[in-house]
Design a protein around this motif. Structure first.
Motif, PDB file in Angstrom:
ATOM      1  N   SER A  45       8.334  -5.030  -2.739  1.00  0.00           N
ATOM      2  CA  SER A  45       7.861  -5.008  -4.123  1.00  0.00           C
ATOM      3  C   SER A  45       8.694  -5.863  -5.069  1.00  0.00           C
ATOM      4  O   SER A  45       8.397  -5.948  -6.252  1.00  0.00           O
ATOM      5  CB  SER A  45       7.846  -3.564  -4.645  1.00  0.00           C
ATOM      6  N   ASP A  63       3.913  -5.682   5.357  1.00  0.00           N
ATOM      7  CA  ASP A  63       3.326  -4.445   4.861  1.00  0.00           C
ATOM      8  C   ASP A  63       3.479  -4.498   3.343  1.00  0.00           C
ATOM      9  O   ASP A  63       4.522  -4.135   2.802  1.00  0.00           O
ATOM     10  CB  ASP A  63       4.055  -3.239   5.448  1.00  0.00           C
ATOM     11  N   GLU A  64       2.464  -5.015   2.682  1.00  0.00           N
ATOM     12  CA  GLU A  64       2.551  -5.234   1.231  1.00  0.00           C
ATOM     13  C   GLU A  64       2.747  -3.938   0.450  1.00  0.00           C
ATOM     14  O   GLU A  64       3.224  -3.966  -0.682  1.00  0.00           O
ATOM     15  CB  GLU A  64       1.314  -5.979   0.730  1.00  0.00           C
ATOM     16  N   GLY A  65       2.394  -2.802   1.050  1.00  0.00           N
ATOM     17  CA  GLY A  65       2.562  -1.523   0.370  1.00  0.00           C
ATOM     18  C   GLY A  65       3.954  -0.934   0.507  1.00  0.00           C
ATOM     19  O   GLY A  65       4.286   0.048  -0.162  1.00  0.00           O
TER      20      GLY A  65
END
Length: 163
Positions: A146, A139-141
Motif C-alpha cells: 500500500s 497481492d494488491e490487497g
C-alpha cells in the motif's frame, strides 16, 4: 525451503558469503529507517515493537508469500567483482519482470544463511550467494503493497562532472 525459515526462526548465527554492511550512518541510516517505518506503519506494527519487527523480518524467509524465488550466486573465484556483475543482473531481472507485470522483492536477507541455501539446493562449494529475488503476481490487497518508498532526488545521488 522450510529448512531456511526454520533456521532463521531459531535465531541461528548468520553465515553470509559476503560481509553485510558494518553499519548504516547518515543518509543511509535515515533511508533505511524511513523505509522500515513505512512498512511497519502499513502493516499496523507499532513503533518500537521489537517482537513484531522480528516476526516481520522472518517473512523474508517465506519469500513474502511469493511463489517463486531466484537465488543469485557467483563463482567464488570472481570475488567481489562477481557480486558486482550479479548486481547488474539483478537490476535487469527486476526491470524485465516489472515490464512483464511481475512483482519482485530483491532480498539480501536470504543470503544470511548461504551455507543452508547451498546445501538445500545442491549448489557447489564454489558458488557464493549474493542475494535472492522473490517474485510473482502482486497481492494488491496486502498492506505491505500500500505504500512506495521515497527516492532521493537525482542531484543527491549523482555528481555531474563537466569538462
Amino acid at each position: 525451503m522450510r529448512t531456511l525459515y526454520d533456521h532463521a526462526s531459531n535465531e541461528a548465527p548468520p553465515e553470509p558469503d559476503f560481509t553485510f554492511p558494518r553499519e548504516y550512518t547518515g543518509v543511509y541510516l535515515d533511508r533505511r529507517r524511513e523505509t522500515g517505518f513505512q512498512l511497519y506503519n502499513a502493516l499496523g506494527i507499532a513503533r518500537g515493537d521489537k517482537a513484531a519487527y522480528a516476526q516481520q523480518a522472518l517473512e523474508n524467509f517465506r519469500f513474502f508469500g511469493a511463489p517463486h524465488v531466484a537465488i543469485i550466486t557467483t563463482n567464488e573465484a570472481l570475488g567481489i567483482y562477481g557480486a558486482i556483475d550479479c548486481g547488474c543482473y539483478v537490476s535487469n531481472f527486476l526491470l524485465a519482470a516489472h515490464a512483464s507485470g511481475i512483482a519482485t522483492v530483491p532480498q539480501a536477507a536470504l543470503s544470511t544463511y548461504a551455507k543452508i541455501v547451498r546445501r538445500e539446493l545442491n549448489l557447489g562449494e564454489d558458488r557464493r550467494m549474493v542475494c535472492a529475488i522473490s517474485f510473482g503476481y502482486a497481492d494488491e490487497g496486502h498492506p505491505a503493497n500500500s505504500y512506495r518508498t521515497s527516492r532521493a532526488p537525482l542531484e543527491e545521488a549523482v555528481k555531474w562532472i563537466a569538462d
